[in-house]
Write a protein that holds these residues in place. Structure first.
Motif, PDB file in Angstrom:
ATOM      1  N   ASP A  46      -3.238   0.118   5.715  1.00 33.45           N
ATOM      2  CA  ASP A  46      -4.034  -0.991   5.163  1.00 33.45           C
ATOM      3  C   ASP A  46      -3.482  -2.387   5.500  1.00 33.45           C
ATOM      4  OD1 ASP A  46      -5.791   0.841   4.158  1.00 33.45           O
ATOM      5  OD2 ASP A  46      -5.176   0.660   2.063  1.00 33.45           O
ATOM      6  N   LYS A  76       0.189   9.368   0.439  1.00 34.99           N
ATOM      7  CA  LYS A  76      -0.992   8.577   0.798  1.00 34.99           C
ATOM      8  C   LYS A  76      -2.177   9.466   1.176  1.00 34.99           C
ATOM      9  CE  LYS A  76      -1.136   4.928   0.708  1.00 34.99           C
ATOM     10  NZ  LYS A  76      -1.406   4.129  -0.512  1.00 34.99           N
ATOM     11  N   GLU A 135      -2.480  -5.463  -3.163  1.00 35.44           N
ATOM     12  CA  GLU A 135      -1.525  -4.949  -2.167  1.00 35.44           C
ATOM     13  C   GLU A 135      -0.767  -6.111  -1.514  1.00 35.44           C
ATOM     14  OE1 GLU A 135      -3.129  -0.570  -1.002  1.00 35.44           O
ATOM     15  OE2 GLU A 135      -3.558  -2.166   0.428  1.00 35.44           O
ATOM     16  N   GLN A 153      -5.564  -5.799   4.780  1.00 36.59           N
ATOM     17  CA  GLN A 153      -5.883  -6.278   3.430  1.00 36.59           C
ATOM     18  C   GLN A 153      -4.652  -6.701   2.632  1.00 36.59           C
ATOM     19  OE1 GLN A 153      -7.845  -2.644   2.380  1.00 36.59           O
ATOM     20  NE2 GLN A 153      -6.236  -1.983   0.987  1.00 36.59           N
ATOM     21  N   HIS A 213      -8.679  -3.160  -1.962  1.00 33.30           N
ATOM     22  CA  HIS A 213      -9.484  -2.054  -1.446  1.00 33.30           C
ATOM     23  C   HIS A 213     -10.974  -2.371  -1.469  1.00 33.30           C
ATOM     24  CE1 HIS A 213      -5.639   0.027  -1.901  1.00 33.30           C
ATOM     25  NE2 HIS A 213      -6.065   0.718  -0.867  1.00 33.30           N
ATOM     26  N   CYS A 254       0.873  -1.174   0.000  1.00 34.27           N
ATOM     27  CA  CYS A 254       0.000   0.000   0.000  1.00 34.27           C
ATOM     28  C   CYS A 254       0.913   1.228   0.000  1.00 34.27           C
ATOM     29  CB  CYS A 254      -0.887  -0.038   1.251  1.00 34.27           C
ATOM     30  SG  CYS A 254      -1.936   1.407   1.421  1.00 34.27           S
TER      31      CYS A 254
HETATM   32 MN    MN Z   1      -4.025   0.943   0.348  1.00 31.27          MN
END
Ligand code: MN
Ligand code: PEP
Length: 360
Positions: free
Chosen positions: A240, A55, A229, A243, A203, A26
């Motif tokens: 993140d 980000k 990711e 995930q 996402h 990410c």
């Molecule tokens: Mn991300």
């Protein structure tokens, strides 16, 4: 709509793998992390290394990216592994810096696609560049906004364009972090058949469990690739974390995906069937999701009835519901017998949910 479609798809032109696999963290966190993940990804089917440098965080105070220094780490990763490199750009200055550092693929994030002003600024900063530019869907479920961003890029003579489906925001707790709303990318593909469409299952899902399922679904709908990711140590990721997956897990997932190729007539008609089945699956997912929501409301009504000492079965209300549904059934060509059976079953399940509450 003007004829602004890509004549030959850039995935083939670049000789990139099909389906195209973009993977990476990410966020770029440290030079070591970027190099470590890049070397691990080199042994997978990945063609392009991704990492966010700037980000967009929903709340201030979270890690907002390492900034331009990260571009040097990506450049080094490219030199050492031969992977192409990709990062998100959210303004003209980001574009300039990314180009200076020879970034191969620039992507516009979901929070940027929502703003025509910003997309226009970015598109102008990219005028005529020969890079691949990917556009994530906007956070809100608005097909025109997504397509508008693509058109703004074409208008600046950018021709290697792709789209990324990363799901759409909804209010409140949901099965997905960002709802897939499959009909939107399906409509997008119909309107822009030559723009490669990739899925970003990370996402959409917001967790690791649904990544394989979402990738397969996307391939069944003829998506051209995916952005996933990937982190050497997902649980320790600075953004993140839930995930992200390891490069090893990425390889396992991609090895098990079925890519359908239409070579002979029989295969073609099997594909048609498979696509229709995928559409049915998508609708079934929605039906279950809606039924679960209906039952949650029934339980709330149960709480209210308990507090107010009202009996569960209210015949008048049930007759009203049934009459309304029979009317809708007639309008939509669903038989009376079917509506009766369906609504009796739904009503019974609602009563069961309310009974559970009352007898708690
Ligand atoms: Mn991300
Ligand atoms: C990302 O890819 O890390 C990202 C911020 O994605 P999105 O724009 O889809 O939220």
């Amino acid at each position: 709509m003007q004829d602004n479609k890509i004549k030959d798809n850039w995935i083939n032109k670049f000789g990139l793998s099909h389906p195209l696999l973009i993977a990476g963290p990410c966020s770029a966190e440290t030079e070591e992390q970027v190099l470590e993940v890049a070397h691990q990804l080199k042994n997978t089917s990945t063609s392009i290394l991704r990492a966010g440098i700037w980000k967009p965080r929903t709340r201030p105070g979270n890690f907002e990216g390492v900034g331009a220094i990260g571009l040097k780490w990506l450049q080094r990763a490219k030199e050492e592994t031969g992977l192409l490199i990709a990062t998100e750009v959210a303004n003209a200055n980001h574009v300039e810096l990314a180009l200076e550092h020879d970034v191969d693929i620039l992507w516009i994030g979901a929070r940027t696609t929502v703003s025509p002003f910003v997309v226009q600024e970015i598109a102008q900063a990219m005028k005529g560049i020969d890079k691949i530019v990917l556009v994530k869907n906007p956070v809100n479920p608005d097909l025109a906004l997504w397509e508008g961003a693509i058109e703004r890029l074409y208008a600046q003579n950018i021709n290697k364009i792709g789209a990324i489906h990363r799901g759409f925001s909804t209010y409140g707790q949901n099965h997905y972090r960002n709802n897939p709303e499959w009909q939107i990318p399906i409509d997008f593909k119909n309107n822009f058949p030559d723009v490669p469409l990739l899925i970003d299952p990370s996402h959409i899902a917001g967790n690791r469990d649904k990544i394989a399922y979402l990738c397969q679904k996307a391939l069944d709908l003829n998506y051209e690739g995916m952005m996933i990711e990937t982190h050497p140590n997902p649980d320790k990721a600075w953004s993140d974390a839930k995930q992200q997956i390891t490069p090893q897990r990425l390889q396992e997932i991609t090895e098990n995906l079925r890519v359908r190729t239409a070579k002979v007539d029989q295969q073609l008609s099997a594909e048609v069937l498979e696509k229709l089945r995928t559409k049915i699956d998508i609708v079934d997912d929605k039906i279950i999701d809606l039924l679960a929501k209906r039952m949650a409301i029934a339980s709330e009504i149960g709480e209210w009835k308990k507090e107010n000492n009202v009996s569960i079965l209210q015949v008048e209300r049930w007759n009203q519901v049934l009459a309304r549904m029979l009317g809708l059934g007639e309008e939509t060509n669903l038989s009376e017998t079917f509506i009766l059976r369906l609504y009796k079953a739904i009503h019974q399940e609602s009563i069961n949910h309310q009974n559970k509450i009352i007898n708690k």
